[in-house]
Design an enzyme around this catalytic site. Structure first.
Site, PDB file in Angstrom:
ATOM      1  CG  ASP A  32      -0.936  -6.430  -5.194  1.00 25.76           C
ATOM      2  OD1 ASP A  32      -1.420  -6.026  -4.134  1.00 25.76           O
ATOM      3  OD2 ASP A  32      -0.641  -5.683  -6.137  1.00 25.76           O
ATOM      4  CD  GLU A 213      -1.621  -0.343  -7.587  1.00 28.46           C
ATOM      5  OE1 GLU A 213      -0.399  -0.099  -7.576  1.00 28.46           O
ATOM      6  OE2 GLU A 213      -2.269  -0.645  -6.578  1.00 28.46           O
TER       7      GLU A 213
END
Length: 456
Positions: A32, A213
């Site tokens: 990420d 998320e």
């Protein structure tokens, strides 16, 4: 874009799949994007990183900077995992505290404090901590924490930004985070980043699938309407499958307490298999909203056939809203202008013409005849598709989940679907309908890709 050091690290026997115009770490695992912030002409990219190997683990924050979103310089690890306690540094965000709301700026400091709000994760517990940099992001020190703890095992991914209500009320720090397994987006506010007040919770909802998320609540301009804005909540979902791992968005309204999605709910931000955890830069100049995602999928990320690096980012994309007939707002993504002349990035303008035939296909051949992806449009279904793996002629998929066909509805204009396609060493990014539809996919050809029309 890779630096010279990264390019040298990518030289090895066999195909060179290191992207020329997408950020990759010189070595080891990356996922990420974290802490995206712009300050004084520099774009900062922090990212989930294993500094010790090619697989997920030892999660820390890597760090890279750029002045043009094309050429990147990688720096030492910013926030390392804690070897003694086992605590890992999961996703989060960075803000520049210009007003010293935190009280962290000391007399004589040459820069306002950079403050990272990040998830400290250990088995069975996740909470939000702060870290501070007094040298514009070069070095970091952990502050006392946690500053926000819900007693949860899955409370993570805080995206913090400064929010101006626009009605004369005082601004505040706004945090969007998730209870990942419960599928909740939780919104908090703070005056100083130390003390947080719960505003509201959203969810669970039917989409996105799987765990939730990396939320990001942003205000975007509406194209062609001076002063008009809308609110968008970006959110990633992962159910373990290729189709169920991706980034979504909802257009709605935020009143300073609660975000309310419109009747359409969440829709795919990217219809391809390889765009996850996308978030925007804080403090981008000239009011720009620039988005970056991780170009991979949890279905096979640990098996990508690349070395000594594993993980790449998408191209940065400029965001806006467009009003369609009937009044609905839709998200628009365009590659930032800075990447248009990026060395090593090939741009194609592809017209899929179905005026006199039921479908049209363009093959992206790469080296041998067997290494291809295919872009096609079906007039009857109105679907634009991106295929890879055996369905596109590639008989050597590296993982069972890799072969797939990703599709999205697109309206043909006067019988033609016009595509803006970016090709790099291991990626295809397709922008259709003026940026309303995007498909991103990793590909692993034997050589440089080139288009080839398939006659009908």
């Amino acid at each position: 874009m890779t630096t010279d050091a990264q390019g040298a690290a990518g030289s090895a026997a066999g195909p060179d799949w290191r992207p020329r115009a997408h950020f990759t770490p010189a070595r080891h695992w990356m996922n990420d994007p974290n802490g995206l912030v712009h300050h004084d002409g520099t774009w900062h990219l922090f990212f989930q990183h294993n500094p010790e190997g090619p697989d997920w683990g030892n999660m820390s924050w890597g760090h890279a900077t750029s002045t043009d979103l094309v050429h990147w310089t990688e720096h030492p690890v910013a926030l390392p995992h804690d070897v003694d306690t086992g605590d890992q540094v999961f996703s989060g965000s960075v803000v520049v505290d210009h007003g010293n709301t935190t009280g962290l700026r000391r007399e004589g400091d040459p820069f306002p404090p950079f403050v990272a709000v990040w998830t400290s994760a250990r088995e069975g517990h996740q909470a939000q901590w702060l870290a501070c940099s007094r040298d514009a992001g070069a070095t970091w020190e952990r502050c006392a924490g946690p500053v926000l703890d819900r007693g949860s095992a899955d409370f993570r991914d805080p995206k913090v930004s400064w929010w101006e209500p626009g009605d004369g009320a005082d601004g505040f720090w706004l945090m969007a985070a998730v209870e990942a397994v419960e599928r909740l987006v939780v919104l908090y506010r703070s005056a100083d980043l130390w003390r947080w007040e719960l505003l509201s919770e959203l969810g669970p909802l039917p989409q996105p699938p799987g765990i939730w998320e990396c939320p990001d609540l942003v205000r975007l301009p509406v194209e062609g309407e001076s002063g008009a804005e809308g609110h968008v909540l970006v959110l990633s979902g992962n159910d373990g499958t290729v189709r169920g791992c991706g980034t979504w968005y909802a257009v709605g309204s935020f009143d300073g307490v609660r975000f309310t999605p419109d009747a359409r709910g969440f829709r795919r931000l990217d219809h391809g298999p390889d765009d996850y955890a996308a978030v925007t830069w804080n403090d981008a100049p000239c009011g720009r909203r620039v988005l970056l995602g991780w170009m991979s999928s949890w279905a096979y990320a640990g098996d990508l056939p690349t070395t000594p690096w594993r993980g790449a980012m998408t191209l940065p994309r400029e965001l806006s809203l467009r009003r369609r007939e009937g009044g609905d707002l839709v998200l628009v993504q365009r590659p930032v202008e800075e990447v248009r002349p990026a060395p090593g990035l090939q741009w194609l303008e592809v017209d899929l013409d179905v005026r006199d035939q039921p479908s049209a296909t363009v093959e992206l051949a790469g080296g041998s005849d067997g290494d291809v992806a295919r872009l096609s449009y079906d007039r009857g279904t109105g679907l634009l598709s991106l295929a890879r793996g055996p369905s596109a002629g590639d008989a050597r998929p590296f993982h069972p989940a890799y072969p797939c066909v990703s599709s999205a509805p697109v309206e043909a204009r006067d019988g033609v679907v016009r595509l803006d396609v970016a090709l790099d060493a291991c990626s295809v990014e397709v922008f259709a309908a003026g940026g309303e539809v995007v498909l991103t996919a990793l590909v692993f050809p034997d050589g440089p890709m080139k288009p080839r029309a398939i006659p009908r």
